[in-house]
Design a protein around this motif. Structure first.
Motif, PDB file in Angstrom:
ATOM      1  N   PRO A  68       0.834  -1.211   0.000  1.00  8.95           N
ATOM      2  CA  PRO A  68       0.000   0.000   0.000  1.00  8.95           C
ATOM      3  C   PRO A  68       0.867   1.259   0.000  1.00  8.95           C
ATOM      4  O   PRO A  68       1.759   1.411   0.830  1.00  8.95           O
ATOM      5  CB  PRO A  68      -0.804  -0.114   1.305  1.00  8.95           C
ATOM      6  CG  PRO A  68      -0.641  -1.534   1.755  1.00  8.95           C
ATOM      7  CD  PRO A  68       0.688  -1.970   1.244  1.00  8.95           C
ATOM      8  N   LEU A  69       0.585   2.179  -0.923  1.00  9.69           N
ATOM      9  CA  LEU A  69       1.412   3.382  -1.063  1.00  9.69           C
ATOM     10  C   LEU A  69       1.417   4.228   0.208  1.00  9.69           C
ATOM     11  O   LEU A  69       2.462   4.712   0.630  1.00  9.69           O
ATOM     12  CB  LEU A  69       0.919   4.209  -2.254  1.00  9.69           C
ATOM     13  CG  LEU A  69       1.031   3.545  -3.632  1.00  9.69           C
ATOM     14  CD1 LEU A  69       0.527   4.500  -4.715  1.00  9.69           C
ATOM     15  CD2 LEU A  69       2.464   3.141  -3.920  1.00  9.69           C
ATOM     16  N   ALA A  70       0.235   4.437   0.799  1.00  8.88           N
ATOM     17  CA  ALA A  70       0.141   5.303   1.975  1.00  8.88           C
ATOM     18  C   ALA A  70       0.937   4.734   3.154  1.00  8.88           C
ATOM     19  O   ALA A  70       1.645   5.471   3.849  1.00  8.88           O
ATOM     20  CB  ALA A  70      -1.321   5.495   2.373  1.00  8.88           C
ATOM     21  N   GLU A  71       0.848   3.424   3.356  1.00  5.57           N
ATOM     22  CA  GLU A  71       1.580   2.799   4.458  1.00  5.57           C
ATOM     23  C   GLU A  71       3.088   2.881   4.243  1.00  5.57           C
ATOM     24  O   GLU A  71       3.856   3.139   5.179  1.00  5.57           O
ATOM     25  CB  GLU A  71       1.152   1.339   4.612  1.00  5.57           C
ATOM     26  CG  GLU A  71      -0.266   1.172   5.137  1.00  5.57           C
ATOM     27  CD  GLU A  71      -0.620  -0.286   5.358  1.00  5.57           C
ATOM     28  OE1 GLU A  71       0.303  -1.131   5.419  1.00  5.57           O
ATOM     29  OE2 GLU A  71      -1.826  -0.582   5.463  1.00  5.57           O
ATOM     30  N   ALA A  91       4.591   5.170   2.452  1.00  2.64           N
ATOM     31  CA  ALA A  91       4.982   6.575   2.583  1.00  2.64           C
ATOM     32  C   ALA A  91       5.226   6.911   4.054  1.00  2.64           C
ATOM     33  O   ALA A  91       6.198   7.604   4.398  1.00  2.64           O
ATOM     34  CB  ALA A  91       3.899   7.475   1.998  1.00  2.64           C
ATOM     35  N   ASP A  92       4.370   6.413   4.937  1.00  2.00           N
ATOM     36  CA  ASP A  92       4.560   6.615   6.375  1.00  2.00           C
ATOM     37  C   ASP A  92       5.819   5.894   6.858  1.00  2.00           C
ATOM     38  O   ASP A  92       6.588   6.443   7.662  1.00  2.00           O
ATOM     39  CB  ASP A  92       3.339   6.103   7.153  1.00  2.00           C
ATOM     40  CG  ASP A  92       2.118   6.989   6.975  1.00  2.00           C
ATOM     41  OD1 ASP A  92       2.284   8.160   6.564  1.00  2.00           O
ATOM     42  OD2 ASP A  92       0.994   6.511   7.228  1.00  2.00           O
ATOM     43  N   ARG A  93       6.018   4.701   6.366  1.00  2.00           N
ATOM     44  CA  ARG A  93       7.157   3.890   6.804  1.00  2.00           C
ATOM     45  C   ARG A  93       8.485   4.560   6.473  1.00  2.00           C
ATOM     46  O   ARG A  93       9.425   4.554   7.282  1.00  2.00           O
ATOM     47  CB  ARG A  93       7.090   2.511   6.134  1.00  2.00           C
ATOM     48  CG  ARG A  93       8.231   1.566   6.487  1.00  2.00           C
ATOM     49  CD  ARG A  93       8.141   0.288   5.642  1.00  2.00           C
ATOM     50  NE  ARG A  93       9.191  -0.660   5.964  1.00  2.00           N
ATOM     51  CZ  ARG A  93       9.075  -1.670   6.815  1.00  2.00           C
ATOM     52  NH1 ARG A  93       7.925  -1.875   7.423  1.00  2.00           N
ATOM     53  NH2 ARG A  93      10.083  -2.484   7.060  1.00  2.00           N
ATOM     54  N   ARG A 141       5.606   5.602  -5.179  1.00  2.00           N
ATOM     55  CA  ARG A 141       5.146   5.029  -6.452  1.00  2.00           C
ATOM     56  C   ARG A 141       6.302   4.971  -7.466  1.00  2.00           C
ATOM     57  O   ARG A 141       6.465   3.979  -8.171  1.00  2.00           O
ATOM     58  CB  ARG A 141       3.997   5.859  -7.022  1.00  2.00           C
ATOM     59  CG  ARG A 141       3.413   5.270  -8.309  1.00  2.00           C
ATOM     60  CD  ARG A 141       2.294   6.126  -8.876  1.00  2.00           C
ATOM     61  NE  ARG A 141       1.101   6.097  -8.032  1.00  2.00           N
ATOM     62  CZ  ARG A 141       0.706   7.088  -7.244  1.00  2.00           C
ATOM     63  NH1 ARG A 141       1.428   8.204  -7.168  1.00  2.00           N
ATOM     64  NH2 ARG A 141      -0.383   6.973  -6.517  1.00  2.00           N
ATOM     65  N   THR A 166       8.081   9.732   3.486  1.00  2.00           N
ATOM     66  CA  THR A 166       8.087  10.448   2.218  1.00  2.00           C
ATOM     67  C   THR A 166       6.673  10.512   1.658  1.00  2.00           C
ATOM     68  O   THR A 166       5.705  10.155   2.343  1.00  2.00           O
ATOM     69  CB  THR A 166       9.049   9.755   1.224  1.00  2.00           C
ATOM     70  OG1 THR A 166       9.192  10.559   0.077  1.00  2.00           O
ATOM     71  CG2 THR A 166       8.560   8.371   0.843  1.00  2.00           C
ATOM     72  N   SER A 167       6.532  10.950   0.421  1.00  2.34           N
ATOM     73  CA  SER A 167       5.216  11.073  -0.204  1.00  2.34           C
ATOM     74  C   SER A 167       4.854   9.806  -0.975  1.00  2.34           C
ATOM     75  O   SER A 167       5.718   9.000  -1.330  1.00  2.34           O
ATOM     76  CB  SER A 167       5.200  12.262  -1.169  1.00  2.34           C
ATOM     77  OG  SER A 167       6.033  11.999  -2.284  1.00  2.34           O
ATOM     78  N   THR A 168       3.561   9.648  -1.246  1.00  5.08           N
ATOM     79  CA  THR A 168       3.124   8.493  -2.034  1.00  5.08           C
ATOM     80  C   THR A 168       3.659   8.574  -3.463  1.00  5.08           C
ATOM     81  O   THR A 168       3.880   7.538  -4.100  1.00  5.08           O
ATOM     82  CB  THR A 168       1.589   8.408  -2.062  1.00  5.08           C
ATOM     83  OG1 THR A 168       1.054   9.645  -2.560  1.00  5.08           O
ATOM     84  CG2 THR A 168       1.025   8.140  -0.672  1.00  5.08           C
ATOM     85  N   THR A 169       3.877   9.793  -3.949  1.00  6.47           N
ATOM     86  CA  THR A 169       4.432   9.955  -5.298  1.00  6.47           C
ATOM     87  C   THR A 169       5.832   9.364  -5.381  1.00  6.47           C
ATOM     88  O   THR A 169       6.169   8.642  -6.338  1.00  6.47           O
ATOM     89  CB  THR A 169       4.481  11.442  -5.691  1.00  6.47           C
ATOM     90  OG1 THR A 169       3.154  11.972  -5.694  1.00  6.47           O
ATOM     91  CG2 THR A 169       5.101  11.617  -7.070  1.00  6.47           C
TER      92      THR A 169
END
Length: 219
Positions: A28-31, A33-35, A44, A38-41
């Motif tokens: 998952p991108l959001a998870e 990004a938190d880990r 990705r 940084t950003s989801t972009t």
């Protein structure tokens, strides 16, 4: 920004090869990004890069997933590795100088004196050993002076590292004498015996297939 993306790519690659996620697990991108802070972009972009390296699958309208692994793929990767590295190793033995020999001996010394198992978690491979293991095999081929061959060897090493990481907890993996395998490979290289080295590398890589098979990791 470029350096930040590179750092995230390296961090995600590291965690994949560490065996953080199981085969086929969704990323998952959001998870992520938190880990990685940084950003989801950026995540990705990192996953797209790793998909190009064969470590991640990018499924349309579904997202990114850790590769689904199987024995047929591992067998194909192993055969490609054996054939391509036999040529690269032959060139390396012909072109390598005394400095190459010294560098090879040095990295093997580090590898031989680093525990293969994580001292804090013996069911998993030692992170430092994993790095040195790849360094040893890359150093072996480095004198071939053909970057496409070295790049192919590096990519195939990463692809099969997934299997090693996931099969590490198995009894079969623990019973294998990898240290002797590496010592024999080093000796053949220093003897400049290309035929023997090619045989030993094949046995070394095919032993991984056997461990995965006995571990029940893949159907």
């Amino acid at each position: 920004m470029a350096s930040a993306r590179g750092a995230v790519i390296d961090a995600v690659r590291h965690d994949i090869l560490r065996g953080t996620w199981r085969p086929g697990e969704r990323l998952p991108l959001a998870e992520l990004a938190d880990r990685y802070g940084t950003s989801t972009t950026v995540v990705r972009e990192a996953l797209a890069r790793l998909a190009g390296d064969g470590l991640v699958n990018n499924l349309p309208n579904r997202g990114f997933f850790i590769k689904e692994l199987n024995l047929r793929e591992l067998a194909d990767l192993t055969e490609l590795r054996c054939v391509s590295e036999a040529l690269a190793a032959d060139l390396s033995l012909n072109r390598g100088d005394m400095q190459w020999e010294a560098d090879l001996v040095a990295v093997h010394h580090q590898l031989a004196n680093t525990p293969r198992r994580d001292p804090q978690d013996p069911t998993h491979l030692n992170e430092q050993w994993q790095v040195l293991h790849k360094n040893f095999h890359m150093m072996l081929l480095s004198a071939c002076d053909c970057q496409p061959m070295v790049k192919l060897a590096s990519d195939l090493s990463d692809a099969t590292e997934l299997y090693r990481a996931w099969a590490a907890p198995s009894v079969a993996a623990g019973a294998r004498d990898v240290e002797k395998e590496h010592q024999d490979i080093l000796d053949a290289a220093l003897e400049r015996n290309a035929k023997k080295l090619s045989k030993l590398l094949r046995e070394h890589y095919e032993a991984t297939v056997k461990v995965v098979l006995e571990s029940g990791l893949a159907d």
